[in-house]
Design a protein around this motif. Sequence first.
Motif, PDB file in Angstrom:
ATOM      1  N   TYR A  80      15.979 -30.097   7.960  1.00  0.00           N
ATOM      2  CA  TYR A  80      14.794 -30.439   7.169  1.00  0.00           C
ATOM      3  C   TYR A  80      15.112 -31.083   5.822  1.00  0.00           C
ATOM      4  O   TYR A  80      14.367 -31.948   5.360  1.00  0.00           O
ATOM      5  CB  TYR A  80      13.947 -29.190   6.951  1.00  0.00           C
ATOM      6  CG  TYR A  80      12.576 -29.492   6.401  1.00  0.00           C
ATOM      7  CD1 TYR A  80      11.507 -29.693   7.257  1.00  0.00           C
ATOM      8  CD2 TYR A  80      12.367 -29.603   5.029  1.00  0.00           C
ATOM      9  CE1 TYR A  80      10.255 -30.000   6.762  1.00  0.00           C
ATOM     10  CE2 TYR A  80      11.118 -29.916   4.531  1.00  0.00           C
ATOM     11  CZ  TYR A  80      10.062 -30.114   5.394  1.00  0.00           C
ATOM     12  OH  TYR A  80       8.829 -30.426   4.903  1.00  0.00           O
ATOM     13  N   PHE A 217      11.857 -30.589  18.669  1.00  0.00           N
ATOM     14  CA  PHE A 217      12.012 -29.550  17.656  1.00  0.00           C
ATOM     15  C   PHE A 217      12.350 -28.193  18.291  1.00  0.00           C
ATOM     16  O   PHE A 217      13.092 -27.400  17.713  1.00  0.00           O
ATOM     17  CB  PHE A 217      10.749 -29.451  16.785  1.00  0.00           C
ATOM     18  CG  PHE A 217      10.546 -30.665  15.919  1.00  0.00           C
ATOM     19  CD1 PHE A 217      11.605 -31.203  15.194  1.00  0.00           C
ATOM     20  CD2 PHE A 217       9.305 -31.284  15.817  1.00  0.00           C
ATOM     21  CE1 PHE A 217      11.441 -32.329  14.399  1.00  0.00           C
ATOM     22  CE2 PHE A 217       9.127 -32.412  15.032  1.00  0.00           C
ATOM     23  CZ  PHE A 217      10.189 -32.940  14.326  1.00  0.00           C
ATOM     24  N   SER A 218      11.817 -27.946  19.497  1.00  0.00           N
ATOM     25  CA  SER A 218      12.176 -26.700  20.190  1.00  0.00           C
ATOM     26  C   SER A 218      13.655 -26.681  20.513  1.00  0.00           C
ATOM     27  O   SER A 218      14.340 -25.663  20.362  1.00  0.00           O
ATOM     28  CB  SER A 218      11.370 -26.568  21.482  1.00  0.00           C
ATOM     29  OG  SER A 218      10.027 -26.340  21.179  1.00  0.00           O
ATOM     30  N   THR A 221      15.547 -26.011  17.389  1.00  0.00           N
ATOM     31  CA  THR A 221      15.481 -24.588  17.045  1.00  0.00           C
ATOM     32  C   THR A 221      16.396 -23.769  17.960  1.00  0.00           C
ATOM     33  O   THR A 221      17.092 -22.856  17.509  1.00  0.00           O
ATOM     34  CB  THR A 221      14.035 -24.063  17.183  1.00  0.00           C
ATOM     35  OG1 THR A 221      13.174 -24.968  16.501  1.00  0.00           O
ATOM     36  CG2 THR A 221      13.887 -22.679  16.597  1.00  0.00           C
ATOM     37  N   HIS A 226      15.779 -21.380  13.582  1.00  0.00           N
ATOM     38  CA  HIS A 226      14.549 -21.732  12.879  1.00  0.00           C
ATOM     39  C   HIS A 226      14.827 -22.390  11.529  1.00  0.00           C
ATOM     40  O   HIS A 226      14.120 -23.290  11.082  1.00  0.00           O
ATOM     41  CB  HIS A 226      13.731 -20.446  12.709  1.00  0.00           C
ATOM     42  CG  HIS A 226      12.460 -20.640  11.970  1.00  0.00           C
ATOM     43  ND1 HIS A 226      11.399 -21.337  12.505  1.00  0.00           N
ATOM     44  CD2 HIS A 226      12.074 -20.250  10.727  1.00  0.00           C
ATOM     45  CE1 HIS A 226      10.414 -21.359  11.620  1.00  0.00           C
ATOM     46  NE2 HIS A 226      10.794 -20.712  10.542  1.00  0.00           N
ATOM     47  N   LEU A 229      14.645 -26.187  10.567  1.00  0.00           N
ATOM     48  CA  LEU A 229      13.378 -26.896  10.358  1.00  0.00           C
ATOM     49  C   LEU A 229      12.678 -26.442   9.077  1.00  0.00           C
ATOM     50  O   LEU A 229      11.481 -26.627   8.903  1.00  0.00           O
ATOM     51  CB  LEU A 229      12.446 -26.692  11.559  1.00  0.00           C
ATOM     52  CG  LEU A 229      12.981 -27.172  12.915  1.00  0.00           C
ATOM     53  CD1 LEU A 229      11.962 -26.938  14.013  1.00  0.00           C
ATOM     54  CD2 LEU A 229      13.353 -28.650  12.859  1.00  0.00           C
ATOM     55  N   VAL A 230      13.429 -25.839   8.162  1.00  0.00           N
ATOM     56  CA  VAL A 230      12.877 -25.352   6.896  1.00  0.00           C
ATOM     57  C   VAL A 230      13.776 -25.882   5.778  1.00  0.00           C
ATOM     58  O   VAL A 230      14.981 -25.983   5.969  1.00  0.00           O
ATOM     59  CB  VAL A 230      12.888 -23.796   6.878  1.00  0.00           C
ATOM     60  CG1 VAL A 230      12.213 -23.267   5.623  1.00  0.00           C
ATOM     61  CG2 VAL A 230      12.230 -23.233   8.115  1.00  0.00           C
ATOM     62  N   PRO A 231      13.187 -26.226   4.606  1.00  0.00           N
ATOM     63  CA  PRO A 231      14.043 -26.662   3.503  1.00  0.00           C
ATOM     64  C   PRO A 231      15.080 -25.589   3.180  1.00  0.00           C
ATOM     65  O   PRO A 231      14.757 -24.402   3.170  1.00  0.00           O
ATOM     66  CB  PRO A 231      13.081 -26.870   2.327  1.00  0.00           C
ATOM     67  CG  PRO A 231      11.719 -26.588   2.816  1.00  0.00           C
ATOM     68  CD  PRO A 231      11.764 -26.267   4.261  1.00  0.00           C
ATOM     69  N   GLY A 232      16.309 -26.011   2.927  1.00  0.00           N
ATOM     70  CA  GLY A 232      17.364 -25.010   2.796  1.00  0.00           C
ATOM     71  C   GLY A 232      18.312 -25.228   1.649  1.00  0.00           C
ATOM     72  O   GLY A 232      17.900 -25.336   0.487  1.00  0.00           O
TER      73      GLY A 232
ATOM     74  N   LYS B  49       9.131 -21.848   0.354  1.00  0.00           N
ATOM     75  CA  LYS B  49       9.779 -22.272   1.591  1.00  0.00           C
ATOM     76  C   LYS B  49       9.231 -21.526   2.813  1.00  0.00           C
ATOM     77  O   LYS B  49       9.074 -22.129   3.876  1.00  0.00           O
ATOM     78  CB  LYS B  49      11.288 -22.086   1.492  1.00  0.00           C
ATOM     79  CG  LYS B  49      11.948 -23.158   0.634  1.00  0.00           C
ATOM     80  CD  LYS B  49      13.445 -22.969   0.554  1.00  0.00           C
ATOM     81  CE  LYS B  49      13.994 -23.822  -0.570  1.00  0.00           C
ATOM     82  NZ  LYS B  49      15.395 -23.554  -0.839  1.00  0.00           N
ATOM     83  N   GLY B  53       7.953 -22.979   6.460  1.00  0.00           N
ATOM     84  CA  GLY B  53       8.684 -22.548   7.642  1.00  0.00           C
ATOM     85  C   GLY B  53       7.814 -21.952   8.738  1.00  0.00           C
ATOM     86  O   GLY B  53       8.296 -21.690   9.838  1.00  0.00           O
ATOM     87  N   ASP B  61       7.672 -24.490  18.196  1.00  0.00           N
ATOM     88  CA  ASP B  61       8.755 -24.233  17.242  1.00  0.00           C
ATOM     89  C   ASP B  61       8.653 -25.134  16.016  1.00  0.00           C
ATOM     90  O   ASP B  61       9.393 -24.980  15.057  1.00  0.00           O
ATOM     91  CB  ASP B  61      10.109 -24.456  17.926  1.00  0.00           C
ATOM     92  CG  ASP B  61      10.398 -23.368  18.953  1.00  0.00           C
ATOM     93  OD1 ASP B  61      10.199 -22.190  18.622  1.00  0.00           O
ATOM     94  OD2 ASP B  61      10.800 -23.715  20.078  1.00  0.00           O
ATOM     95  N   THR B  62       7.768 -26.135  16.082  1.00  0.00           N
ATOM     96  CA  THR B  62       7.637 -27.093  14.988  1.00  0.00           C
ATOM     97  C   THR B  62       7.085 -26.386  13.747  1.00  0.00           C
ATOM     98  O   THR B  62       6.088 -25.674  13.831  1.00  0.00           O
ATOM     99  CB  THR B  62       6.677 -28.223  15.401  1.00  0.00           C
ATOM    100  OG1 THR B  62       7.101 -28.720  16.669  1.00  0.00           O
ATOM    101  CG2 THR B  62       6.678 -29.332  14.380  1.00  0.00           C
ATOM    102  N   THR B  63       7.747 -26.607  12.603  1.00  0.00           N
ATOM    103  CA  THR B  63       7.273 -25.950  11.387  1.00  0.00           C
ATOM    104  C   THR B  63       6.216 -26.796  10.688  1.00  0.00           C
ATOM    105  O   THR B  63       6.190 -28.021  10.836  1.00  0.00           O
ATOM    106  CB  THR B  63       8.436 -25.708  10.414  1.00  0.00           C
ATOM    107  OG1 THR B  63       9.081 -26.960  10.171  1.00  0.00           O
ATOM    108  CG2 THR B  63       9.441 -24.725  10.989  1.00  0.00           C
ATOM    109  N   ILE B  66       7.109 -30.010   8.633  1.00  0.00           N
ATOM    110  CA  ILE B  66       7.353 -31.346   9.200  1.00  0.00           C
ATOM    111  C   ILE B  66       6.107 -32.235   9.150  1.00  0.00           C
ATOM    112  O   ILE B  66       6.160 -33.318   8.553  1.00  0.00           O
ATOM    113  CB  ILE B  66       7.965 -31.235  10.613  1.00  0.00           C
ATOM    114  CG1 ILE B  66       9.409 -30.752  10.463  1.00  0.00           C
ATOM    115  CG2 ILE B  66       7.934 -32.579  11.343  1.00  0.00           C
ATOM    116  CD1 ILE B  66      10.086 -30.330  11.728  1.00  0.00           C
TER     117      ILE B  66
END
Lengths: 514, 105
Positions: A80, A217-218, A221, A226, A229-232, B49, B53, B61-63, B66
């Motif tokens: 992400y 995206f699945s 993941t 998970h 797909l999240v800012p990290g 965040k 998420g 599963d798409t956050t 996105i």
Amino acid sequence: MAAETMLGQPNPLAISFFILFVLSTIGITYWAAKKVKGTKEFYAAGRSITGFQNGLAMSGDYMSAASFLGIAGLVATCGYDGLLYSVGWLVGWPIILFLIAEPLRNLGKYTYIDAVAYRLKLRPVKLVAGISSLVTVLFYLIAQMVGAGTLVQLVFGLPYESAIILVGILMVVYVLFGGMVATTWVQIIKAGLLLGGATVLVFMTLWHFGFSYGAMFSEATAQYGHSFLVPGSLITSPLDAFSLALALMFGTAGLPHILMRFFTVPDAKEARKSVFYATGFIGYFYILTVTIGFGAATLVGRSMVMSVDKGGNMAGPLLAEFLGGGVFLGFICAVAFATILAVVAGLTVSGASAISHDLYVGFMKNGVSDEKKEVRIAKIATLALGIVAIILGFLFKGQNVAFMVGLAFAIAASANFPALIMSLLWKKFTTAGAVASMITGLVLAVVLIFLSPTIWVDVLGNPTAIFPLKNVAIVSMTSSFAVGIIVSLAKKEEDAQRIYDAIIPRRYLGRGAE
Amino acid sequence: MVDKISEKDIVNDKEFKSLISKRNSIAVTLSIVELLLYFGFITLVAYNKPYLGKTISPTSDTTIGIPIAIGVIILSVIMGGIYAYWANTSYDASIKKIIERMEVE
């Protein structure tokens, strides 16, 4: 999953595609050379470019290897976080359109510095802005040169040094003989190739997932969890996030080679159209690169991407190879190289004009020079820039230069953008304010980046950084604005205010605009 | 055609003045919306965040992050399009009308 790659061995298809690109651009340069007679052609392609063409050329100038290979690579390796760059690099464009495009086009002549200096004292503004413009261009250029050398080494099997020399010679040839006319058409062809190539790559990726982003995206993941797909990890503190955001957004609005393109169209109407088309093309392209990044992560695999290049820069080419074999790999690599070549040509025109139009004619000759001489100086500057670019490419061989694009954006946001926007929009802005603001922005951006974790820790290997943030714009850009405002308010400049009112017809109606 | 009228007449014309201030307020408003849009997104990245998420539906599963990021890109392009369209049609036409009217006067 692709177990091995042809990257690293000479790819005859890539070489053939690339030769085709070079031959056609040399052909265009030959045609353009007959058109380039004076400064108007050399700097501004005779102001004969349409809004649509200029929109493509602007996007060609802007979509560098850092955005094509870099964003795809960042997404492929960090997930992400890569999206933060695609969003940040786009959102500056509407600001350019709303606040800058018209007055810039109507008040300027060849460079954005013309518009900054229009109602201020010419010589001091031209000197400081010329230097800051040149510094921005040079940092950007180093990143592109090193990127080109590394890419060619990987793709064509040519030694790094020969790649650097080849890029240096080609960019000088385009600009020296074809000026902005040839540069514009090189950008347009490159933008077409890049948008087309990336579209095919995304089409094939989505084909693989039954045209479902959800499925892709699945899969991401499933492979990376998970958190992918999240800012990290890229954003460590909120301050750093805002600082990066400022540099990306306002840096775009302070890039000399982008702002220069406004003078290639005949009027403000076409200038607005150019920005709208450019925003559309670039937005579309960033959505593509993000898809390419996730495609590479899921189909090629993060470890494979990182084994070829630690920074992930080969994610796009590797995905092309996985989906379309050696032929598609060759094509995408040739496109990537064409991308770099077009960007360095745009940077060279812009750097040469900073030297000849801003520093030589503006500062040294107080704005008065005959056209023939100015073009000659611009051509000498082009040659000099080519040599400097080659030398810098050699010096920075094997260095991690990714931060240099960030540095170029930080300087553009801190030194170029504040002076430009204040000169265009704020009546009380003064010469002293402009000079103080630009010096503050330039010095702070460079010094703070040097003391930040980006260089002080990652490059120089010190244990802790003196300046805590990775991104400096939140300090350097705000200081630049503050200093510009305080100095302008401290001492009034009657002339600057009088001219601000006098140029209203030119600013809004293009009356007497060049 | 434009050159027949003096610059002073244009600048002091009431209709011209109000058109210019309308243009400026539209440009400033759109800029503020763009800044809010982008820095709103960055604020979420910096402080929330977990919200970004969340998945868009229990089966996906798409956050949410996105579509939000892609949405910022698409909205930016659309806002640019709205401004460019307005300026190149309505605004330019009004300017032309004012100049023509002044020529007749």
